[in-house]
Design an enzyme around this catalytic site. Structure first.
Site, mmCIF file in Angstrom:
data_model
loop_
_atom_site.group_PDB
_atom_site.id
_atom_site.type_symbol
_atom_site.label_atom_id
_atom_site.label_comp_id
_atom_site.label_asym_id
_atom_site.label_seq_id
_atom_site.Cartn_x
_atom_site.Cartn_y
_atom_site.Cartn_z
ATOM 1 N N LYS A 44 51.966 36.115 32.235
ATOM 2 C CA LYS A 44 52.112 36.853 30.972
ATOM 3 C C LYS A 44 53.523 37.397 30.807
ATOM 4 C CE LYS A 44 48.951 39.897 32.088
ATOM 5 N NZ LYS A 44 48.554 39.400 33.411
ATOM 6 N N ARG B 66 43.431 45.856 27.846
ATOM 7 C CA ARG B 66 42.904 45.348 29.101
ATOM 8 C C ARG B 66 41.403 45.556 29.219
ATOM 9 N NH1 ARG B 66 47.444 45.037 32.390
ATOM 10 N NH2 ARG B 66 46.983 44.186 34.435
ATOM 11 N N ARG C 206 56.199 36.419 44.410
ATOM 12 C CA ARG C 206 56.841 37.057 43.265
ATOM 13 C C ARG C 206 57.849 38.122 43.694
ATOM 14 N NH1 ARG C 206 53.590 39.649 38.474
ATOM 15 N NH2 ARG C 206 52.531 40.784 40.138
ATOM 16 N N ARG D 263 56.348 43.909 44.543
ATOM 17 C CA ARG D 263 55.561 45.003 43.984
ATOM 18 C C ARG D 263 54.538 45.536 44.979
ATOM 19 N NH1 ARG D 263 53.756 43.096 38.029
ATOM 20 N NH2 ARG D 263 51.809 44.022 38.772
ATOM 21 N N ARG E 215 42.521 43.378 41.866
ATOM 22 C CA ARG E 215 42.994 43.234 40.483
ATOM 23 C C ARG E 215 42.282 42.060 39.804
ATOM 24 N NH1 ARG E 215 49.077 42.722 41.663
ATOM 25 N NH2 ARG E 215 49.291 42.286 39.444
HETATM 26 P P1 AP5 Z 1 54.152 36.936 36.043
HETATM 27 O O1 AP5 Z 1 54.804 36.461 34.792
HETATM 28 O O2 AP5 Z 1 54.759 38.073 36.755
HETATM 29 O O3 AP5 Z 1 52.588 37.161 35.776
HETATM 30 P P2 AP5 Z 1 51.832 38.324 34.993
HETATM 31 O O4 AP5 Z 1 50.708 37.666 34.270
HETATM 32 O O5 AP5 Z 1 52.773 39.155 34.205
HETATM 33 O O6 AP5 Z 1 51.246 39.099 36.237
HETATM 34 P P3 AP5 Z 1 51.166 40.665 36.533
HETATM 35 O O7 AP5 Z 1 50.852 40.814 37.979
HETATM 36 O O8 AP5 Z 1 52.348 41.373 35.998
HETATM 37 O O9 AP5 Z 1 49.922 41.011 35.720
HETATM 38 P P4 AP5 Z 1 49.077 42.251 35.860
HETATM 39 O O10 AP5 Z 1 48.316 42.142 34.611
HETATM 40 O O11 AP5 Z 1 48.257 42.358 37.069
HETATM 41 O O12 AP5 Z 1 50.142 43.443 36.049
HETATM 42 P P5 AP5 Z 1 50.637 44.580 35.091
HETATM 43 O O13 AP5 Z 1 52.009 44.911 35.427
HETATM 44 O O14 AP5 Z 1 50.292 44.248 33.691
HETATM 45 O O15 AP5 Z 1 54.045 35.676 37.035
HETATM 46 C C1 AP5 Z 1 53.539 35.820 38.337
HETATM 47 C C2 AP5 Z 1 54.367 34.987 39.348
HETATM 48 O O16 AP5 Z 1 54.208 33.601 39.078
HETATM 49 C C3 AP5 Z 1 55.890 35.238 39.248
HETATM 50 O O17 AP5 Z 1 56.451 35.191 40.529
HETATM 51 C C4 AP5 Z 1 56.393 34.097 38.375
HETATM 52 O O18 AP5 Z 1 57.750 33.790 38.641
HETATM 53 C C5 AP5 Z 1 55.453 32.966 38.750
HETATM 54 N N1 AP5 Z 1 55.178 32.057 37.631
HETATM 55 C C6 AP5 Z 1 55.049 32.391 36.305
HETATM 56 N N2 AP5 Z 1 54.763 31.302 35.549
HETATM 57 C C7 AP5 Z 1 54.678 30.262 36.431
HETATM 58 C C8 AP5 Z 1 54.387 28.855 36.275
HETATM 59 N N3 AP5 Z 1 54.103 28.307 35.073
HETATM 60 N N4 AP5 Z 1 54.377 28.095 37.388
HETATM 61 C C9 AP5 Z 1 54.652 28.633 38.617
HETATM 62 N N5 AP5 Z 1 54.941 29.935 38.827
HETATM 63 C C10 AP5 Z 1 54.947 30.748 37.750
HETATM 64 O O19 AP5 Z 1 49.701 45.777 35.535
HETATM 65 C C11 AP5 Z 1 49.801 46.373 36.811
HETATM 66 C C12 AP5 Z 1 48.860 47.556 36.919
HETATM 67 O O20 AP5 Z 1 49.194 48.545 35.924
HETATM 68 C C13 AP5 Z 1 47.385 47.248 36.660
HETATM 69 O O21 AP5 Z 1 46.741 46.785 37.811
HETATM 70 C C14 AP5 Z 1 46.884 48.628 36.186
HETATM 71 O O22 AP5 Z 1 46.664 49.477 37.280
HETATM 72 C C15 AP5 Z 1 48.048 49.161 35.380
HETATM 73 N N6 AP5 Z 1 47.952 48.817 33.945
HETATM 74 C C16 AP5 Z 1 48.815 48.040 33.228
HETATM 75 N N7 AP5 Z 1 48.404 47.922 31.949
HETATM 76 C C17 AP5 Z 1 47.252 48.635 31.848
HETATM 77 C C18 AP5 Z 1 46.327 48.882 30.792
HETATM 78 N N8 AP5 Z 1 46.501 48.360 29.556
HETATM 79 N N9 AP5 Z 1 45.245 49.658 31.039
HETATM 80 C C19 AP5 Z 1 45.050 50.194 32.270
HETATM 81 N N10 AP5 Z 1 45.866 49.985 33.320
HETATM 82 C C20 AP5 Z 1 46.956 49.211 33.121
HETATM 83 MG MG MG Z 2 53.438 41.175 34.328
#
Ligand code: AP5
Ligand code: MG
Ligand code: ZN
Length: 213
Positions: A13, A88, A127, A160, A171
């Site tokens: 994402k 979410r 990552r 991270r 997660r």
């Molecule tokens: P990346 O682009 O980083 O993936 P992502 O989908 O953004 O993954 P996240 O871990 O950031 O998602 P998340 O939803 O768990 O975390 P968030 O920060 O939102 O890609 C992942 C890896 O793959 C990278 O190394 C990349 O280079 C590689 N890659 C990408 N595309 C590729 C491809 N096509 N092929 C190969 N490799 C590839 O949330 C974190 C925490 O915050 C949550 O757990 C929660 O506690 C809190 N939080 C955030 N938002 C909310 C909310 N709305 N409500 C409540 N809690 C929340």
């Molecule tokens: Mg992300």
């Protein structure tokens, strides 16, 4: 244009949201990035969010929704934005709809990036993230030009805290229980588009830009 990025943790994402943001000159709004910036700066919000994030569970809605609504009310979001990691769960999606409705507005498209759980664990272990600008790398798939340093802003890259294998599994469970129902929610609204997130990064991007155009 108002876009929502849906998908499991590690589906890509953030990676795609950043590319869409650059191409279409829209702000990339990631609740996860906002929380991480607050943790880094030692704010009260950061301290509160960290406990939940480190366990891989959602930060409570009352905190998250307020942060998000404040962010999208800012001037740069006037012509649209890309939401990454919000909503979410169903209650968050309902609040967002209601707030937009008050402004006579709505979300245009929800892009669901599909990647099976097995591939997710592998991606997360490699990552590296920049907490200064939100850029994301992968030690094998998307390496930075200089090891450990962000290409875009020169800050040090980190692993991270929530990318440990156990936390990633939590997660994923939280995703399946609370976030996946949003796929039906946006399908019923007729705005869901599904993208195969296992493709090469640039192919995923091509699929998404085809949808947006
Ligand atoms: P990346 O682009 O980083 O993936 P992502 O989908 O953004 O993954 P996240 O871990 O950031 O998602 P998340 O939803 O768990 O975390 P968030 O920060 O939102 O890609 C992942 C890896 O793959 C990278 O190394 C990349 O280079 C590689 N890659 C990408 N595309 C590729 C491809 N096509 N092929 C190969 N490799 C590839 O949330 C974190 C925490 O915050 C949550 O757990 C929660 O506690 C809190 N939080 C955030 N938002 C909310 C909310 N709305 N409500 C409540 N809690 C929340
Ligand atoms: Mg992300
Ligand atoms: Zn950076």
């Amino acid at each position: 244009m108002k876009i929502i990025m849906l998908g499991a943790p590690g589906a890509g994402k953030g990676t795609q949201a950043q590319m869409i943001a650059e191409k279409y000159h829209l702000p990339h709004v990631s609740t996860g990035d906002i929380f991480r910036a607050n943790i880094k700066n030692g704010t009260e919000l950061g301290r509160e969010a960290k406990g939940y994030m480190d366990r891989g569970v959602l930060v409570p809605d009352e905190l998250t929704v307020r942060i998000l609504l404040d962010r999208v009310a800012q001037e740069d979001c006037k012509n649209g934005y890309i939401l990454d990691g919000f909503p979410r769960n169903i209650p968050q999606a309902e609040v967002l709809d209601k707030e937009l409705e008050k402004l006579g507005d709505k979300i245009d498209v929800a892009i669901d990036m599909e990647v099976p759980d097995e591939s997710i664990i592998k991606r997360m272990m490699g990552r590296r993230a920049c907490t200064a600008c939100g850029a994301t790398y992968h030690i094998e798939n998307v390496p930075p030009k200089k090891e450990g340093i962000c290409d875009k802003c020169g800050e040090a890259l980190i692993l991270r805290d929530d990318d440990k294998e156990e936390t990633v599994k939590n997660r994923l469970n939280v995703y399946h229980e609370q976030t996946q129902p949003l796929i039906d929610f946006y399908t019923e609204k007729g705005i869901l588009k599904t993208v195969d997130g296992t493709q090469d990064m640039m192919d995923v991007f091509k699929t998404i830009t085809d949808i947006l155009e």
